[in-house]
Design a protein around this motif. Structure first.
Motif, PDB file in Angstrom:
ATOM      1  N   LEU A   1       0.830  -1.194   0.000  1.00 33.09           N
ATOM      2  CA  LEU A   1       0.000   0.000   0.000  1.00 33.09           C
ATOM      3  C   LEU A   1       0.869   1.250   0.000  1.00 33.09           C
ATOM      4  N   ASP A   2       2.034   1.176  -0.654  1.00 38.26           N
ATOM      5  CA  ASP A   2       2.914   2.334  -0.737  1.00 38.26           C
ATOM      6  C   ASP A   2       2.169   3.522  -1.351  1.00 38.26           C
ATOM      7  N   ASN A   3       2.378   4.706  -0.761  1.00 39.07           N
ATOM      8  CA  ASN A   3       1.812   5.957  -1.287  1.00 39.07           C
ATOM      9  C   ASN A   3       0.284   5.961  -1.309  1.00 39.07           C
ATOM     10  N   ALA A   4      -0.332   5.057  -0.596  1.00 37.31           N
ATOM     11  CA  ALA A   4      -1.791   5.060  -0.528  1.00 37.31           C
ATOM     12  C   ALA A   4      -2.275   6.166   0.406  1.00 37.31           C
ATOM     13  N   THR A   5      -3.483   6.655   0.147  1.00 36.87           N
ATOM     14  CA  THR A   5      -4.111   7.656   1.011  1.00 36.87           C
ATOM     15  C   THR A   5      -5.392   7.072   1.575  1.00 36.87           C
ATOM     16  N   LEU A   6      -5.471   7.027   2.903  1.00 33.69           N
ATOM     17  CA  LEU A   6      -6.664   6.534   3.589  1.00 33.69           C
ATOM     18  C   LEU A   6      -7.287   7.709   4.328  1.00 33.69           C
ATOM     19  N   ASP A   7      -8.438   8.154   3.857  1.00 36.27           N
ATOM     20  CA  ASP A   7      -9.085   9.348   4.387  1.00 36.27           C
ATOM     21  C   ASP A   7     -10.487   8.987   4.880  1.00 36.27           C
ATOM     22  N   ASN A   8     -10.772   9.351   6.115  1.00 31.44           N
ATOM     23  CA  ASN A   8     -12.082   9.065   6.714  1.00 31.44           C
ATOM     24  C   ASN A   8     -12.418   7.580   6.648  1.00 31.44           C
ATOM     25  N   VAL A   9     -11.438   6.758   6.904  1.00 28.86           N
ATOM     26  CA  VAL A   9     -11.666   5.317   6.993  1.00 28.86           C
ATOM     27  C   VAL A   9     -11.996   4.986   8.443  1.00 28.86           C
ATOM     28  N   ARG A  10     -13.093   4.279   8.660  1.00 27.25           N
ATOM     29  CA  ARG A  10     -13.558   3.997  10.024  1.00 27.25           C
ATOM     30  C   ARG A  10     -13.625   2.493  10.257  1.00 27.25           C
ATOM     31  N   ALA A  11     -12.858   2.033  11.230  1.00 24.01           N
ATOM     32  CA  ALA A  11     -12.867   0.612  11.595  1.00 24.01           C
ATOM     33  C   ALA A  11     -13.900   0.415  12.693  1.00 24.01           C
ATOM     34  N   THR A  12     -15.035  -0.186  12.336  1.00 24.20           N
ATOM     35  CA  THR A  12     -16.085  -0.434  13.316  1.00 24.20           C
ATOM     36  C   THR A  12     -15.937  -1.807  13.969  1.00 24.20           C
ATOM     37  N   GLY A  13     -15.016  -2.602  13.467  1.00 24.81           N
ATOM     38  CA  GLY A  13     -14.716  -3.919  14.018  1.00 24.81           C
ATOM     39  C   GLY A  13     -13.238  -4.188  13.842  1.00 24.81           C
ATOM     40  N   PRO A  14     -12.777  -5.373  14.205  1.00 20.29           N
ATOM     41  CA  PRO A  14     -11.355  -5.682  14.145  1.00 20.29           C
ATOM     42  C   PRO A  14     -10.812  -5.642  12.721  1.00 20.29           C
ATOM     43  N   VAL A  15      -9.626  -5.023  12.591  1.00 17.23           N
ATOM     44  CA  VAL A  15      -8.948  -4.907  11.298  1.00 17.23           C
ATOM     45  C   VAL A  15      -7.462  -5.134  11.532  1.00 17.23           C
ATOM     46  N   ALA A  16      -6.804  -5.843  10.615  1.00 15.81           N
ATOM     47  CA  ALA A  16      -5.376  -6.118  10.764  1.00 15.81           C
ATOM     48  C   ALA A  16      -4.643  -5.879   9.454  1.00 15.81           C
ATOM     49  N   PHE A  17      -3.485  -5.224   9.575  1.00 17.93           N
ATOM     50  CA  PHE A  17      -2.517  -5.123   8.491  1.00 17.93           C
ATOM     51  C   PHE A  17      -1.339  -5.973   8.934  1.00 17.93           C
ATOM     52  N   SER A  18      -1.098  -7.084   8.237  1.00 14.24           N
ATOM     53  CA  SER A  18      -0.031  -8.002   8.636  1.00 14.24           C
ATOM     54  C   SER A  18       1.010  -8.098   7.521  1.00 14.24           C
ATOM     55  N   THR A  19       2.275  -7.831   7.899  1.00 15.56           N
ATOM     56  CA  THR A  19       3.416  -7.866   6.962  1.00 15.56           C
ATOM     57  C   THR A  19       3.108  -7.099   5.686  1.00 15.56           C
ATOM     58  N   CYS A  20       2.569  -5.917   5.847  1.00 16.86           N
ATOM     59  CA  CYS A  20       2.270  -5.047   4.708  1.00 16.86           C
ATOM     60  C   CYS A  20       3.304  -3.936   4.598  1.00 16.86           C
ATOM     61  N   THR A  21       3.464  -3.399   3.404  1.00 16.05           N
ATOM     62  CA  THR A  21       4.325  -2.244   3.185  1.00 16.05           C
ATOM     63  C   THR A  21       3.444  -1.015   3.022  1.00 16.05           C
ATOM     64  N   LEU A  22       3.654  -0.051   3.927  1.00 18.92           N
ATOM     65  CA  LEU A  22       2.857   1.180   3.924  1.00 18.92           C
ATOM     66  C   LEU A  22       3.764   2.399   3.780  1.00 18.92           C
TER      67      LEU A  22
END
Length: 290
Positions: free
Chosen positions: A187-208
């Motif tokens: 997810l290099d150079n990604a833009t996350l705007d107004n993202v809402r986690a209403t439950g469990p979320v995981a980023f595992s071994t990701c490139t940000l």
């Protein structure tokens, strides 16, 4: 001898169920099977797809993954009897695609709006230009997909997994996510705007690397073993965000990360990131007399 007028009437005790008194013999089978065996209202078990092995109990139990303090429910696509039909497109006039398998598509453009994807696998999808809006995804697995610089807006994702994929330069805006897993994704150079986690979320071994989070609610999110080089955390709600197991020394926006969860050794990494962002000057680097 019959009872005379005024004599008390004594009822003979009958311990059979009242609904069976003076009636047909009691039948303890389910009611839909009594008498003439009326049609059952229970759904018949689906027959497993021909040639498909029946999953073991261990495989069936693998419908969730735990990262730190959160457990992410995964798409449950391997249950006994599950049947996924091959489809040639995700576009449909009905606005819904269900129980599907979409594989190895190589597209120039992929635009979906007001579409619901339910219970399916998307494998090896490549698209140069992706536009998703007002989408609803339930129990969908993306594996090995390259969605390029996707523009994904105003959608809800529940029980969705992205594995071994690319969302490099993507813009994710106004997403509501619950039980979503990003595993081994770019997810290099990604833009996350107004993202809402209403439950469990995981980023595992990701490139940000150089990804930007702004106005996000990530209180139920875990980042595990991710690359956070110049990853920027803008204003948002991060209380409870689990950053254990990551190198925090090169991220940006450390001042916004109030009440996140870290390990004690990470204090120096977070301090290093804050100092770098403040662009401080060390006294021993000053010229004499200054």
């Amino acid at each position: 001898m019959g009872a005379e007028a005024g004599d008390p009437v004594v009822a003979k005790f009958d311990n059979r169920p009242t609904w069976d008194n003076n009636g047909p013999k009691f039948d303890n089978r389910p009611t839909w099977d009594n008498g003439n065996k009326k049609e059952s209202h229970c759904r018949a078990a689906r027959t497993p797809r021909a040639g498909r092995p029946v999953p073991t109990e261990t495989e069936l139990a693998m419908d969730s993954r735990t990262f730190g303090r959160v457990t992410v429910a995964l798409p449950n696509l391997d249950e006994t009897g599950a049947y996924l039909s091959n489809v040639s497109s995700l576009e449909t006039g009905r606005g819904i695609v269900q129980d599907f398998r979409y594989a190895d598509a190589d597209l120039r453009d992929l635009a979906l709006s007001d579409t619901r994807l339910i219970t399916g696998r998307i494998i090896g999808l490549r698209a140069s230009r992706v536009e998703f809006s007002a989408m609803r995804l339930d129990s969908v697995d993306f594996d090995g997909c390259d969605l390029g610089s996707a523009d994904w807006r105003d959608s809800k994702l529940s029980r969705v997994a992205f594995r071994n994929g690319k969302l490099m330069g993507a813009t994710l805006t106004g997403l509501t996510i619950d039980s979503v897993l990003f595993e081994n994704c770019r997810l290099d150079n990604a833009t996350l705007d107004n993202v809402r986690a209403t439950g469990p979320v995981a980023f595992s071994t990701c490139t940000l690397s150089e990804a930007v989070f702004t106005n996000c609610d990530l209180g139920r999110v875990v980042l595990d073993g991710c690359t956070l080089r110049l990853t920027e955390f803008g204003r948002g709600r991060y209380q409870g965000l689990d950053l254990r197991g990551n190198d925090l020394s090169a991220l940006r926006g450390a001042a916004h990360l109030a009440r996140v969860v870290i390990d004690r050794p990470q204090r120096t990494e977070l301090a290093e990131a804050l100092v770098a962002e403040l662009d401080v000057t060390y006294g021993d680097t000053l010229d004499d007399g200054r």
